[in-house]
Design a protein around this motif. Structure first.
Motif, PDB file in Angstrom:
ATOM      1  N   GLY A 243       0.780  -1.225   0.000  1.00 55.06           N
ATOM      2  CA  GLY A 243       0.000   0.000   0.000  1.00 55.06           C
ATOM      3  C   GLY A 243       0.813   1.277   0.000  1.00 55.06           C
ATOM      4  O   GLY A 243       0.260   2.361  -0.080  1.00 55.06           O
ATOM      5  N   GLN A 244       2.150   1.165   0.064  1.00 59.17           N
ATOM      6  CA  GLN A 244       2.975   2.373   0.070  1.00 59.17           C
ATOM      7  C   GLN A 244       3.521   2.637  -1.323  1.00 59.17           C
ATOM      8  O   GLN A 244       4.064   1.729  -1.950  1.00 59.17           O
ATOM      9  N   ASP A 245       3.395   3.865  -1.763  1.00 58.20           N
ATOM     10  CA  ASP A 245       3.842   4.217  -3.107  1.00 58.20           C
ATOM     11  C   ASP A 245       5.363   4.333  -3.128  1.00 58.20           C
ATOM     12  O   ASP A 245       5.936   5.226  -2.496  1.00 58.20           O
ATOM     13  N   ILE A 246       6.023   3.433  -3.866  1.00 58.96           N
ATOM     14  CA  ILE A 246       7.492   3.476  -3.865  1.00 58.96           C
ATOM     15  C   ILE A 246       8.035   4.597  -4.744  1.00 58.96           C
ATOM     16  O   ILE A 246       9.217   4.895  -4.707  1.00 58.96           O
ATOM     17  N   TYR A 247       7.167   5.208  -5.530  1.00 57.37           N
ATOM     18  CA  TYR A 247       7.625   6.338  -6.351  1.00 57.37           C
ATOM     19  C   TYR A 247       7.160   7.672  -5.789  1.00 57.37           C
ATOM     20  O   TYR A 247       7.290   8.697  -6.442  1.00 57.37           O
ATOM     21  N   ALA A 248       6.589   7.659  -4.594  1.00 62.56           N
ATOM     22  CA  ALA A 248       6.171   8.923  -3.990  1.00 62.56           C
ATOM     23  C   ALA A 248       7.384   9.825  -3.833  1.00 62.56           C
ATOM     24  O   ALA A 248       8.514   9.354  -3.676  1.00 62.56           O
ATOM     25  N   SER A 249       7.136  11.135  -3.869  1.00 65.18           N
ATOM     26  CA  SER A 249       8.268  12.061  -3.885  1.00 65.18           C
ATOM     27  C   SER A 249       9.101  11.950  -2.610  1.00 65.18           C
ATOM     28  O   SER A 249      10.293  12.217  -2.619  1.00 65.18           O
ATOM     29  N   ASN A 250       8.485  11.532  -1.513  1.00 66.96           N
ATOM     30  CA  ASN A 250       9.270  11.448  -0.287  1.00 66.96           C
ATOM     31  C   ASN A 250       9.751  10.025  -0.002  1.00 66.96           C
ATOM     32  O   ASN A 250      10.189   9.718   1.094  1.00 66.96           O
ATOM     33  N   THR A 251       9.669   9.150  -1.010  1.00 66.15           N
ATOM     34  CA  THR A 251      10.172   7.792  -0.820  1.00 66.15           C
ATOM     35  C   THR A 251      11.599   7.719  -1.336  1.00 66.15           C
ATOM     36  O   THR A 251      11.884   8.142  -2.453  1.00 66.15           O
ATOM     37  N   ASP A 252      12.480   7.192  -0.504  1.00 69.94           N
ATOM     38  CA  ASP A 252      13.880   7.108  -0.894  1.00 69.94           C
ATOM     39  C   ASP A 252      14.123   5.797  -1.645  1.00 69.94           C
ATOM     40  O   ASP A 252      13.810   4.727  -1.132  1.00 69.94           O
ATOM     41  N   PRO A 253      14.675   5.879  -2.854  1.00 70.26           N
ATOM     42  CA  PRO A 253      14.901   4.651  -3.619  1.00 70.26           C
ATOM     43  C   PRO A 253      15.782   3.645  -2.881  1.00 70.26           C
ATOM     44  O   PRO A 253      15.615   2.434  -3.029  1.00 70.26           O
ATOM     45  N   VAL A 254      16.693   4.154  -2.079  1.00 66.92           N
ATOM     46  CA  VAL A 254      17.566   3.242  -1.330  1.00 66.92           C
ATOM     47  C   VAL A 254      16.740   2.419  -0.345  1.00 66.92           C
ATOM     48  O   VAL A 254      16.923   1.211  -0.204  1.00 66.92           O
ATOM     49  N   MET A 255      15.785   3.062   0.310  1.00 69.08           N
ATOM     50  CA  MET A 255      14.940   2.331   1.253  1.00 69.08           C
ATOM     51  C   MET A 255      14.053   1.325   0.513  1.00 69.08           C
ATOM     52  O   MET A 255      13.785   0.232   1.017  1.00 69.08           O
ATOM     53  N   VAL A 256      13.597   1.699  -0.679  1.00 71.78           N
ATOM     54  CA  VAL A 256      12.786   0.776  -1.474  1.00 71.78           C
ATOM     55  C   VAL A 256      13.578  -0.488  -1.760  1.00 71.78           C
ATOM     56  O   VAL A 256      13.091  -1.607  -1.607  1.00 71.78           O
TER      57      VAL A 256
END
Lengths: 318, 311
Positions: free
Chosen positions: B132-145
């Protein structure tokens, strides 16, 4: 190479005769092919023979020197005073000057060069890379005499404002500028080494949640370690042999010291001084430059061999 | 991620509503429960009151998808490689992506942990939700993804370091401060490599065979304790024996992980996957339970592909 070998033909009558003919014709081993091989080999041999020739001249010419100056004095004495009436030939006075300049230059060039290499290969965008790489190579093409003047007329005055009492000729200025001179070498060779690291390793690091810095510092740089070390050694060996900068900026005072503020004389600078001066041939002073040259040659040779070994040893790593 | 994954133990995933992970799990991933889910991934998702989309038809309707892909588009320069993909990927299942070369299956896979961003000149549109969490949201860090959605590549790519270091590398950069020896053993056991390498953990990973290297890469990925493991043709560079080892490993891993695998090999897809998605020319043609897709495909094109009439 195989030009005349039988083209497919359906003509039953001509085929046997033609192929028999073709097989006997000497193409691969023709005189022209052989001539080309020997020509190319001769060109390749030029540099090898030159190196051997230089080594031979240095050895032969320094024999008379070592007949009058013992190895014990050469390696045990700390004064180098061939022009004085009381002559001392202690190589350490020159060697320490060379080493001092080399260490200073390494302190400048290795970190800056490696950092530049990392930036160019990992961080820079395509167009920044396209500007930066030729820029660095341009720096490598600047004549060293220009660097020498740069050291003497720009860097030294700058340092004098920072370090009161600094003389016009000092090891620090020369060392820094030699360092600047070898930055492109470190950067370019290290960048090649970093680029040779397969992208898949970076991908693996990123897929494990690495930041760019972690991927670079903890995967790519270690993977390129051999190439980076080789670039360091080659650059340092270049610094050891550097002549014009140290002749112009570091002084002409052979002195066993590790103080970078002092005026020193590097081995190369001494050779310039004697060979361009009015020192008559056959004097011990004149012969001494061959001994100094021999030491210089052996040091750089050893460094290059070391660089080669390191490169080869780490080449199999991926 | 789990020491309790020996094959007898798939009960919790299906039956237990309790979201009680054994303490050691919690200790290894300090940053909140959604990250420590695997064996109870289902239970977790059920409790986290359904995120966006309602469960899709093809599978068990009681499950919330682990990954939810909505209207995903992707371009390499002008090349429109993915043209509006919608897909749900269920937790604790193996989902296979199949399709002819260039159909976009690897691209899709790499969109799921933002690896595609590393390629210059690409553009992406659409939404990818993990729990349910948007991995491309502006505040999502690709490293954490990527720490949560791990990846195994086509060609084995161990680091030129020791076996031990390969496994600990990802965990260490992620701030793992537990027992590294235990982590190495657990991860290598999960990847079915432990017995082969336990006596030479401190030798170079490059001395391993290709199949062993690939299982090491799987172990390395697992050591970061992701929820989802993406595999891009993980067996395509391996011989048949190594392939079957890797396939066994994958089958065991689904107890603890959600697995998405790209494969060219349809036998492989039918052997190891629970669901299969068939992609063609950047579009999802059909996604269904694997046995259904291979025996009773809904679309003619799927049938043509799985029966080998094209592709």
């Amino acid at each position: 190479m195989s030009a005349p070998s039988s083209p497919p033909t359906t003509d039953e009558a001509t085929r046997p005769a033609r192929s028999a003919n073709d097989l006997r014709k000497q193409v691969y081993n023709s005189p022209k092919e052989r001539a080309i091989k020997y020509l190319l080999g001769a060109c390749a041999l030029v540099s090898v023979l030159t190196t051997l020739g230089i080594a031979a001249v240095l050895i032969v010419e320094s024999i008379p020197f070592f007949q009058s100056v013992s190895f014990a004095e050469f390696f045990g004495e700390t004064r180098w005073t061939p022009q004085f009436t009381e002559k001392y030939f202690g190589i350490w006075a020159l060697l320490s000057g060379t080493l001092l300049v080399t260490v200073i230059s390494a302190v400048v060039a290795l970190p800056v060069g490696l950092a530049s290499a990392i930036f160019i290969s990992e961080y820079a965008s395509t167009w920044v890379r396209k500007v930066l790489k030729p820029g660095l190579e341009l720096l490598a093409g600047v004549p060293t005499v220009v660097y020498g003047y740069f050291a003497l007329t720009f860097v030294t005055p700058l340092l004098q404002t920072l370090i009161p009492g600094l003389g016009v000729y000092n090891a620090l200025s020369g060392g820094i500028v030699v360092g600047i001179m070898i930055i492109p070498m470190v950067a370019s060779l290290s960048e090649d080494a970093l680029r040779a690291v397969p992208d898949s390793l970076g991908g693996a690091a990123y897929a494990l949640g690495a930041t760019k810095y972690e991927a670079v510092v903890r995967v790519k740089v270690p993977a390129a370690f051999g190439g980076i070390m080789a670039s360091f050694i080659l650059a340092v060996s270049r610094a050891i042999g550097e002549t014009m900068i140290v002749t112009l900026a570091a002084g002409a005072t052979p002195k066993m010291t590790l103080d970078p503020r002092e005026s020193i004389q590097a081995m190369t600078a001494f050779i310039v001084q004697v060979s361009k001066g009015d020192t008559p041939q056959g004097t011990i002073e004149y012969q001494s430059i061959f001994a100094v040259g021999l030491v210089l040659f052996l040091i750089t040779l050893a460094m290059n061999v070391l660089a080669n070994r390191i490169t080869r040893r780490y080449q199999e790593q991926y | 991620m789990l020491p309790t994954n020996e094959s007898a133990d798939d009960a919790p995933a299906d039956n237990l509503p309790a979201d009680k992970a054994p303490p050691e799990h919690v200790s290894t991933s300090s940053d909140s429960s959604p990250r420590a889910p695997s064996p109870n991934g289902r239970a977790n998702a059920a409790e986290d009151s359904a995120p966006t989309s309602p469960p899709e038809a093809p599978t068990d309707p009681a499950m919330d998808p682990k990954l939810n892909i909505q209207d995903l588009h992707f371009w390499y320069g002008d090349n429109h490689a993915l043209q509006g993909i919608h897909m749900d990927i269920q937790p604790n299942k193996v989902t296979a992506l199949i399709g002819p070369s260039g159909c976009g299956k690897s691209t899709l896979l790499r969109c799921l942990n933002r690896m595609n961003e590393l390629i210059e000149g690409t553009t992406m549109e659409g939404t990818v939700l993990v729990d349910g969490q948007d991995i491309y949201a502006s505040n999502t860090d690709p490293v954490m993804v990527r720490r949560r959605v791990g990846m195994v590549f086509q060609k084995p790519n161990p680091f030129p370091k020791t076996i031990y270091k390969n496994v600990t590398w990802g965990a260490e950069i992620n701030g793992y401060d537990g027992d590294l020896d235990a982590l190495v053993e657990r991860s290598l056991r999960q990847a079915a490599l432990w017995s082969e390498v336990k006596d030479r953990l401190h030798t170079s990973a490059l001395d391993l065979s290709g199949g062993q290297q690939q299982r090491l890469c799987i172990a390395r990925t697992l050591a970061v304790e992701p929820d989802v493991v993406l595999m891009d043709e993980p067996a395509s560079a391996l011989d048949p024996i190594a392939t079957s080892k890797v396939e066994e490993t994958i089958t065991e891993l689904k107890q603890d992980y959600t697995i998405v695998i790209v494969t060219h090999n349809m036998q492989q897809a039918s052997r190891i996957s629970d669901e299969t998605a068939f992609l063609y020319m950047g579009r999802l043609v059909e996604m269904n339970p694997t046995d259904q897709l291979f025996t009773r495909p809904e679309k003619d094109r799927t049938e043509a592909y799985v029966t080998g009439r094209f592709g």
